[in-house]
Design a protein around this motif. Sequence first.
Motif, PDB file in Angstrom:
ATOM      1  N   GLY A 133      -5.970   9.346  10.243  1.00  0.00           N
ATOM      2  CA  GLY A 133      -6.182   9.164   8.815  1.00  0.00           C
ATOM      3  C   GLY A 133      -4.877   9.211   8.037  1.00  0.00           C
ATOM      4  O   GLY A 133      -4.654   8.409   7.121  1.00  0.00           O
ATOM      5  N   LEU A 134      -3.987  10.138   8.390  1.00  0.00           N
ATOM      6  CA  LEU A 134      -2.691  10.248   7.724  1.00  0.00           C
ATOM      7  C   LEU A 134      -1.859   8.997   7.977  1.00  0.00           C
ATOM      8  O   LEU A 134      -1.248   8.438   7.049  1.00  0.00           O
ATOM      9  CB  LEU A 134      -1.952  11.489   8.234  1.00  0.00           C
ATOM     10  N   ALA A 135      -1.828   8.548   9.244  1.00  0.00           N
ATOM     11  CA  ALA A 135      -1.059   7.346   9.589  1.00  0.00           C
ATOM     12  C   ALA A 135      -1.629   6.114   8.880  1.00  0.00           C
ATOM     13  O   ALA A 135      -0.874   5.269   8.374  1.00  0.00           O
ATOM     14  CB  ALA A 135      -1.060   7.134  11.099  1.00  0.00           C
ATOM     15  N   PHE A 136      -2.961   6.006   8.837  1.00  0.00           N
ATOM     16  CA  PHE A 136      -3.580   4.847   8.211  1.00  0.00           C
ATOM     17  C   PHE A 136      -3.336   4.838   6.704  1.00  0.00           C
ATOM     18  O   PHE A 136      -3.158   3.776   6.095  1.00  0.00           O
ATOM     19  CB  PHE A 136      -5.084   4.839   8.502  1.00  0.00           C
ATOM     20  N   GLY A 138      -0.630   5.973   5.225  1.00  0.00           N
ATOM     21  CA  GLY A 138       0.723   5.453   5.079  1.00  0.00           C
ATOM     22  C   GLY A 138       0.782   3.952   5.331  1.00  0.00           C
ATOM     23  O   GLY A 138       1.526   3.224   4.666  1.00  0.00           O
ATOM     24  N   PHE A 139      -0.019   3.476   6.266  1.00  0.00           N
ATOM     25  CA  PHE A 139      -0.064   2.057   6.603  1.00  0.00           C
ATOM     26  C   PHE A 139      -0.576   1.240   5.416  1.00  0.00           C
ATOM     27  O   PHE A 139       0.022   0.216   5.042  1.00  0.00           O
ATOM     28  CB  PHE A 139      -0.964   1.869   7.820  1.00  0.00           C
ATOM     29  N   VAL A 140      -1.674   1.674   4.813  1.00  0.00           N
ATOM     30  CA  VAL A 140      -2.239   0.972   3.655  1.00  0.00           C
ATOM     31  C   VAL A 140      -1.257   1.015   2.490  1.00  0.00           C
ATOM     32  O   VAL A 140      -1.051   0.007   1.789  1.00  0.00           O
ATOM     33  CB  VAL A 140      -3.589   1.595   3.246  1.00  0.00           C
ATOM     34  N   TYR A 141      -0.626   2.162   2.276  1.00  0.00           N
ATOM     35  CA  TYR A 141       0.362   2.297   1.207  1.00  0.00           C
ATOM     36  C   TYR A 141       1.522   1.329   1.417  1.00  0.00           C
ATOM     37  O   TYR A 141       2.049   0.733   0.468  1.00  0.00           O
ATOM     38  CB  TYR A 141       0.877   3.746   1.178  1.00  0.00           C
ATOM     39  N   LEU A 142       1.915   1.117   2.673  1.00  0.00           N
ATOM     40  CA  LEU A 142       3.036   0.230   2.989  1.00  0.00           C
ATOM     41  C   LEU A 142       2.695  -1.231   2.719  1.00  0.00           C
ATOM     42  O   LEU A 142       3.488  -1.968   2.115  1.00  0.00           O
ATOM     43  CB  LEU A 142       3.436   0.408   4.455  1.00  0.00           C
ATOM     44  N   ILE A 143       1.525  -1.677   3.192  1.00  0.00           N
ATOM     45  CA  ILE A 143       1.228  -3.112   3.151  1.00  0.00           C
ATOM     46  C   ILE A 143       0.576  -3.566   1.844  1.00  0.00           C
ATOM     47  O   ILE A 143       0.498  -4.774   1.592  1.00  0.00           O
ATOM     48  CB  ILE A 143       0.316  -3.526   4.322  1.00  0.00           C
ATOM     49  N   LYS A 144       0.148  -2.629   0.983  1.00  0.00           N
ATOM     50  CA  LYS A 144      -0.571  -3.015  -0.228  1.00  0.00           C
ATOM     51  C   LYS A 144       0.202  -4.021  -1.079  1.00  0.00           C
ATOM     52  O   LYS A 144      -0.366  -5.047  -1.502  1.00  0.00           O
ATOM     53  CB  LYS A 144      -0.923  -1.767  -1.048  1.00  0.00           C
ATOM     54  N   PRO A 145       1.499  -3.800  -1.379  1.00  0.00           N
ATOM     55  CA  PRO A 145       2.225  -4.801  -2.185  1.00  0.00           C
ATOM     56  C   PRO A 145       2.374  -6.139  -1.469  1.00  0.00           C
ATOM     57  O   PRO A 145       2.437  -7.192  -2.109  1.00  0.00           O
ATOM     58  CB  PRO A 145       3.601  -4.153  -2.413  1.00  0.00           C
ATOM     59  N   GLN A 146       2.442  -6.116  -0.132  1.00  0.00           N
ATOM     60  CA  GLN A 146       2.618  -7.346   0.634  1.00  0.00           C
ATOM     61  C   GLN A 146       1.389  -8.247   0.534  1.00  0.00           C
ATOM     62  O   GLN A 146       1.504  -9.477   0.613  1.00  0.00           O
ATOM     63  CB  GLN A 146       2.881  -7.020   2.113  1.00  0.00           C
ATOM     64  N   LEU A 275       4.726   9.272   6.423  1.00  0.00           N
ATOM     65  CA  LEU A 275       3.284   9.447   6.618  1.00  0.00           C
ATOM     66  C   LEU A 275       2.826   8.914   7.975  1.00  0.00           C
ATOM     67  O   LEU A 275       2.085   9.588   8.711  1.00  0.00           O
ATOM     68  CB  LEU A 275       2.515   8.733   5.499  1.00  0.00           C
ATOM     69  N   ILE A 276       3.273   7.712   8.321  1.00  0.00           N
ATOM     70  CA  ILE A 276       2.826   7.084   9.570  1.00  0.00           C
ATOM     71  C   ILE A 276       3.336   7.838  10.784  1.00  0.00           C
ATOM     72  O   ILE A 276       2.574   8.162  11.704  1.00  0.00           O
ATOM     73  CB  ILE A 276       3.277   5.605   9.609  1.00  0.00           C
ATOM     74  N   ILE A 277       4.623   8.132  10.803  1.00  0.00           N
ATOM     75  CA  ILE A 277       5.191   8.813  11.965  1.00  0.00           C
ATOM     76  C   ILE A 277       4.627  10.224  12.091  1.00  0.00           C
ATOM     77  O   ILE A 277       4.349  10.696  13.203  1.00  0.00           O
ATOM     78  CB  ILE A 277       6.730   8.830  11.879  1.00  0.00           C
ATOM     79  N   SER A 278       4.418  10.908  10.971  1.00  0.00           N
ATOM     80  CA  SER A 278       3.821  12.250  11.018  1.00  0.00           C
ATOM     81  C   SER A 278       2.403  12.184  11.579  1.00  0.00           C
ATOM     82  O   SER A 278       2.005  13.022  12.401  1.00  0.00           O
ATOM     83  CB  SER A 278       3.809  12.870   9.613  1.00  0.00           C
ATOM     84  N   GLY A 279       1.630  11.180  11.134  1.00  0.00           N
ATOM     85  CA  GLY A 279       0.255  11.046  11.611  1.00  0.00           C
ATOM     86  C   GLY A 279       0.184  10.739  13.099  1.00  0.00           C
ATOM     87  O   GLY A 279      -0.586  11.366  13.836  1.00  0.00           O
ATOM     88  N   ILE A 280       1.007   9.793  13.571  1.00  0.00           N
ATOM     89  CA  ILE A 280       0.999   9.438  14.984  1.00  0.00           C
ATOM     90  C   ILE A 280       1.501  10.612  15.829  1.00  0.00           C
ATOM     91  O   ILE A 280       0.962  10.904  16.905  1.00  0.00           O
ATOM     92  CB  ILE A 280       1.868   8.187  15.238  1.00  0.00           C
TER      93      ILE A 280
END
Length: 289
Positions: A133-136, A138-146, A275-280
Amino acid sequence: MTKVQKLNPFTLVLMTVLAIVAFAGNSILTRLALKDDAIDAGTFTWLRLFAGIVTLCLILALRGHPPRQFTRGGSWRGAFALFGYAIAFSFAYVTLETGIGALILFTSVQLSMLLIGWWQGNRVMLREWLGVGLAFTGFVYLIKPQLSVPDSSLGVALMITAGCCWGIYSLVGRGSKQPLLDTASNFTRTLPLLGLLLLMTIEHSVWSEKGVALAILSGSLTSGVGYAIWYLALPHLTVTIAAVSQLTVPVVATLGGVLFASEALTMRLFIATVLIISGIAWVVMSRRQ
């Protein structure tokens, strides 16, 4: 069975670091080649894989394997997954920056492997889902502007595809007794697909000496030699150390993008990376408990 020769600690650390740099180097070299149209993505893909085939077969020959063995390992499933990863990876980096692309790829690989394992019946503990959940997040936060930019959203979709293909490729090869031979065989089995790709793209191919050189470097050095070094180090690493060491790949790729491709290190990328690296990492460490 051939006994694995023990490595001294310095050599093991050096080989692990070189492998991580090589993995990150694939993202850096690919972005450098494609961001300024030094080569088109299709030509880059078949040159990269062909250079990898030549390099891995040369390594096998130097290790005493006769040519007839070069396609006796691996599998067609592995070859298709490898080709899918390579072509989606190249086309994604036409629009994505180095660090963002590496982080999307890394997250997609890890999450796809976890979800496939869960679908196959592997139990996932609550603490592992918290890490996911933590990694995801961060993932959503990263790709949202893209996702608001058509070209970038296509790049995100392609890189997610590349990550899923690499996750499948990793699962197909899990437990390999001869990983270097299997890797070389999987690369070699992509030759028919490379021929088809060449026929489809040659009419509209764009290339330069710089683009060709970067494709060959990516295929031979950061893929072929990088994989060989990693497989030599892997038997001497614990599962935890091997998994956690790969967490550094997006970080190294991001720094490479800043240093060599003049890309900006944004606060969004920094927060998403943490966020992603901490979650993984939480998932990896939870599995070892």
